[in-house]
Design a protein around this motif. Sequence first.
Motif, mmCIF file in Angstrom:
data_model
loop_
_atom_site.group_PDB
_atom_site.id
_atom_site.type_symbol
_atom_site.label_atom_id
_atom_site.label_comp_id
_atom_site.label_asym_id
_atom_site.label_seq_id
_atom_site.Cartn_x
_atom_site.Cartn_y
_atom_site.Cartn_z
ATOM 1 N N ASP A 110 35.073 45.070 40.158
ATOM 2 C CA ASP A 110 34.001 44.869 41.137
ATOM 3 C C ASP A 110 34.237 45.725 42.371
ATOM 4 N N GLY A 111 33.179 46.422 42.801
ATOM 5 C CA GLY A 111 33.269 47.252 43.992
ATOM 6 C C GLY A 111 33.678 48.684 43.715
ATOM 7 N N ALA A 112 34.192 48.952 42.517
ATOM 8 C CA ALA A 112 34.635 50.314 42.195
ATOM 9 C C ALA A 112 33.443 51.237 41.942
ATOM 10 N N LEU A 113 32.339 50.665 41.510
ATOM 11 C CA LEU A 113 31.151 51.465 41.205
ATOM 12 C C LEU A 113 29.899 50.721 41.641
ATOM 13 N N ASN A 114 29.039 51.420 42.341
ATOM 14 C CA ASN A 114 27.730 50.876 42.678
ATOM 15 C C ASN A 114 26.783 51.215 41.529
ATOM 16 N N VAL A 115 26.526 50.240 40.664
ATOM 17 C CA VAL A 115 25.736 50.511 39.455
ATOM 18 C C VAL A 115 24.293 50.899 39.787
ATOM 19 N N ASN A 116 23.849 50.576 41.012
ATOM 20 C CA ASN A 116 22.482 50.891 41.417
ATOM 21 C C ASN A 116 22.389 52.208 42.185
ATOM 22 N N CYS A 117 23.444 53.007 42.169
ATOM 23 C CA CYS A 117 23.460 54.254 42.932
ATOM 24 C C CYS A 117 22.413 55.228 42.399
#
Length: 218
Positions: free
Chosen positions: A22-29
Amino acid sequence: MYLNAASMGDVGIVRQSLEEPDGALNVNCVDYMGRNALHLAIDSEKIGVIEILIDNLNFNCIEEALLHAISKGATKIVKLIIEHPNFMAGEDRFKSFGVTEAFFRTEEKSQFPPDITPLILAAQYNNHEIVQMFLSRNHKIEKPHSISCTCTDCATKQNYDALKRSRSRLNAYRALASPAYMALSSPDPIMATFELRQEMMKLAEVEKEFKVRLFLMF
């Protein structure tokens, strides 16, 4: 890497990216053009990646990607999105919370004005099959109030942004004038066509900034 994998239809890398802590990737980027991963996956028409992303992205990203799929005429993908539990849950959540009308959204979608709904866009593209999908789900296009209407809603929109109000009215009428929408939503499409034509000829004399466009619709 995540966005590129979505664009290339690489299921393995997309899945691996989504499994990051969690927090490693913004899936909505989004990329520099404002396109999210689902938007890019739709271009490559990789159903496996599309299904994974619908499971993980937020409703706003899915809705934006849905509009993109409609603009491409990707009927199967549109059907996949609107029948997905995550999308249906998002729609129900917005309705139950009484979300503020799209007209007042301050952010612009990457391709479309915030007041454009999936049905309006499908009608503007005159896509019979996609229009029918939304009509069967009880979606509809509300006819704009009279230009001289002084109700609270119209007065608020006029004071908020008069040009935006005119643009949203034009978007609605472009959709209402769609042969596909008329044929599928009206019990008498021929009569509805003549009535709308008369109404729009009158509007063209009042809403001068859109006079040419209103005439071109018919």
